[in-house]
Design an enzyme around this catalytic site. Structure first.
Site, PDB file in Angstrom:
ATOM      1  N   GLU A   1       0.573  -1.049  -0.144  1.00  0.00           N
ATOM      2  CA  GLU A   1      -0.026  -0.067  -0.283  1.00  0.00           C
ATOM      3  C   GLU A   1       0.529   1.399  -0.367  1.00  0.00           C
ATOM      4  O   GLU A   1       1.632   1.598   0.548  1.00  0.00           O
ATOM      5  CB  GLU A   1      -0.740  -0.243   1.071  1.00  0.00           C
TER       6      GLU A   1
ATOM      7  N   ASP B   1       0.564   5.082   0.400  1.00  0.00           N
ATOM      8  CA  ASP B   1      -0.880   5.783   1.183  1.00  0.00           C
ATOM      9  C   ASP B   1      -0.214   7.807   0.766  1.00  0.00           C
ATOM     10  O   ASP B   1       0.389   8.118   1.403  1.00  0.00           O
ATOM     11  CB  ASP B   1      -1.345   6.039   2.628  1.00  0.00           C
TER      12      ASP B   1
ATOM     13  N   GLU C   1      -2.583  10.733   2.466  1.00  0.00           N
ATOM     14  CA  GLU C   1      -4.077  11.007   3.744  1.00  0.00           C
ATOM     15  C   GLU C   1      -4.080  11.813   4.430  1.00  0.00           C
ATOM     16  O   GLU C   1      -2.698  12.735   4.946  1.00  0.00           O
ATOM     17  CB  GLU C   1      -3.979   9.987   5.072  1.00  0.00           C
TER      18      GLU C   1
ATOM     19  N   ASN D   1       2.614   7.267   4.721  1.00  0.00           N
ATOM     20  CA  ASN D   1       2.684   6.033   4.575  1.00  0.00           C
ATOM     21  C   ASN D   1       2.886   4.689   3.539  1.00  0.00           C
ATOM     22  O   ASN D   1       2.251   5.000   2.298  1.00  0.00           O
ATOM     23  CB  ASN D   1       1.663   5.278   5.493  1.00  0.00           C
TER      24      ASN D   1
HETATM   25  C1  LIG Z   1      -6.671   6.369   6.673  1.00  0.00           C
HETATM   26  O1  LIG Z   1      -7.393   5.635   5.491  1.00  0.00           O
HETATM   27  C2  LIG Z   1      -6.643   4.903   4.726  1.00  0.00           C
HETATM   28  C3  LIG Z   1      -8.003   4.173   4.130  1.00  0.00           C
HETATM   29  O2  LIG Z   1      -8.712   3.443   3.966  1.00  0.00           O
HETATM   30  C4  LIG Z   1      -5.797   3.737   5.016  1.00  0.00           C
HETATM   31  O3  LIG Z   1      -5.245   3.655   4.648  1.00  0.00           O
HETATM   32  C5  LIG Z   1      -5.166   4.487   6.748  1.00  0.00           C
HETATM   33  O4  LIG Z   1      -4.295   3.134   7.178  1.00  0.00           O
HETATM   34  C6  LIG Z   1      -5.862   4.924   6.862  1.00  0.00           C
HETATM   35  N1  LIG Z   1      -4.801   6.103   8.381  1.00  0.00           N
HETATM   36  C7  LIG Z   1      -5.154   6.092   9.376  1.00  0.00           C
HETATM   37  C8  LIG Z   1      -4.301   6.487  10.255  1.00  0.00           C
HETATM   38  O5  LIG Z   1      -6.621   6.043   9.672  1.00  0.00           O
END
Ligand SMILES: *[C@@H]1O[C@H](CO)[C@@H](O)[C@H](O)[C@H]1NC(C)=O
Ligand SMILES: *[C@@H]1O[C@H](CO)[C@@H](O)[C@H](O)[C@H]1NC(C)=O
Ligand SMILES: *[C@@H]1O[C@H](CO)[C@@H](O)[C@H](O)[C@H]1NC(C)=O
Length: 280
Positions: free
Chosen positions: A106, A108, A110, A124
Site C-alpha cells: 500500500e 498512502d 492521507e 505511509n
Molecule cells: C486512512 O484511510 C486509509 C484508507 O482506508 C487507510 O489506508 C489508512 O490506514 C488510514 N489511516 C489512518 C491513520 O487511519
C-alpha cells in the site's frame, strides 16, 4: 478542409462537454461504497465524497497497475474534521476484502483531520507488512481552500510522493539489501471515513465533504500474463528522468524534509529500518 477540421473540433468539444468519455470519473473509477454520499458533478469532472454520521464513501480505479505516475486533484473538508480520514492511495488488497491485520502492499496519501488544523499530510507505505512507516508533513498552503495535486510515482526504481509536483518523500528500490518494494499489482482507491483510533468526530461540524478532480490515470495496466511490460520505457514514468530524483528535486526534497516534516517513523528505534538512511 477548414470546415472539416472545425467539425472535428466541434465534435471533440461536445464529447468532453457532455462527459461522453475522455477525462471523466467514469472512464477510470467506480464507486465502492457510500450510496448517495458520492456525487458526480460537472459532467463527470468532479466527485464529492460526503461523510456524515450514517456513512462516508469511496471509489476505486477500474484497473490494476504495475507502474505509473498516479495523481489526482483534491480539496479536503473545510471544517474542524478531527477524526476524519480523507485519502488517495494505491493498494494490493482487492476491494471488499479485509485489510486490517493482512500483510499487503500500500502507498498512502492521507489527511487526518486534527484539532481544526487541517494543514497536515500523512504518508505511509506497506511493503508486504503492516505499514507503520508514517512520515507527516505540514503543508505550505491550506488544503481546504483550493484543489492541489497529490501524486504517487511508482516504477521499478523508486516510489515518490509529490505535492503539486514537489517531492516530499522517496522510497527507493533497494530490494538487493532486503528492503521491501511492491512486487504485485495495485489499484487506486480514495475514501472518506472515521477510523475509531483517530478519536471522536464532532458531527455538528458536518457533513464533511472531500472534492476530487482530474481523473485520468497515467498507469501501466497490469495484464497478468506479462508483468515485465510495466518496466518498459515506452511509459514515460519509467524513463531515466523518473528513475531517480534530479539534483533540483533532491534539493527540494531535503528542504521539504527539513522545514515541513514533523513526524518520522525513522526516529522510532522500534519502527525504523535500514532504508531510513538511504531514502533521504
Ligand atoms: C486512512 O484511510 C486509509 C484508507 O482506508 C487507510 O489506508 C489508512 O490506514 C488510514 N489511516 C489512518 C491513520 O487511519
Ligand atoms: C475540533 O474538534 C475537536 C473534536 O470535537 C475538539 O476537541 C477540538 O478542540 C476542535 N478544535 C478547534 C480548533 O476548534
Ligand atoms: C528492484 O530493483 C532490482 C534491481 O536492483 C530489480 O531486479 C527488481 O525487479 C526491482 N524490484 C521491483 C519490485 O521492481
Amino acid at each position: 478542409m477548414t470546415k472539416v477540421i472545425f467539425f472535428f473540433v466541434l465534435l471533440l468539444a461536445t464529447k468532453y462537454a457532455n462527459g461522453g468519455g475522455g477525462f471523466t470519473f467514469d472512464e477510470y473509477y467506480y464507486q465502492t461504497y457510500g450510496g448517495n454520499h458520492l456525487s458526480v458533478l460537472d459532467n463527470g469532472n468532479e466527485v464529492q465524497l460526503l461523510m456524515d454520521q450514517s456513512t462516508g464513501a469511496g471509489f476505486s480505479s477500474k484497473r490494476e497497475f504495475g507502474s505509473g505516475y498516479f495523481g489526482i486533484n483534491m480539496k479536503i473538508p473545510d471544517k474542524n474534521s478531527t477524526g476524519i480520514n480523507t485519502s488517495f492511495y494505491l493498494i494490493s488488497v482487492p476491494v471488499g476484502q479485509p485489510v486490517g491485520g493482512v500483510k499487503h502492499y500500500e502507498i498512502d496519501i492521507e489527511f487526518l483531520g486534527t484539532n481544526g488544523n487541517p494543514h497536515i499530510i500523512s504518508t505511509n507505505v506497506f511493503v508486504n507488512d503492516f505499514g507503520a512507516k508514517e512520515q507527516l508533513f505540514h503543508l505550505w498552503f491550506d488544503p481546504t481552500m483550493d484543489f492541489h495535486k497529490y501524486a504517487i510515482l511508482w516504477n521499478h526504481h523508486q516510489i515518490v510522493w509529490f505535492v503539486d509536483e514537489t517531492p516530499i518523500r522517496v522510497w527507493k528500490n533497494i530490494s538487493n539489501l532486503g528492503v521491501g518494494f511492491p512486487t504485485v499489482p495495485m489499484h487506486l482507491e480514495a475514501s472518506i471515513w472515521n477510523p475509531d483510533w483517530l478519536g471522536s468526530v464532532d458531527w455538528a461540524q458536518g457533513p464533511f465533504i472531500a472534492y476530487y478532480r482530474r481523473f485520468p490515470i497515467h498507469g501501466c495496466r497490469h495484464a497478468g500474463s506479462n508483468p515485465q511490460k510495466c518496466y518498459s520505457e515506452t511509459y514515460y514514468w519509467n524513463q531515466k528522468h523518473y528513475c531517480q530524483l534530479s539534483p533540483d528535486q533532491e534539493k527540494k526534497l531535503q528542504e521539504m524534509r527539513k522545514i515541513y516534516m514533523f513526524e518520522d517513523y525513522c526516529n522510532d528505534p522500534y519502527k525504523k529500518g535500514q532504508e531510513c538512511l538511504l531514502n533521504q
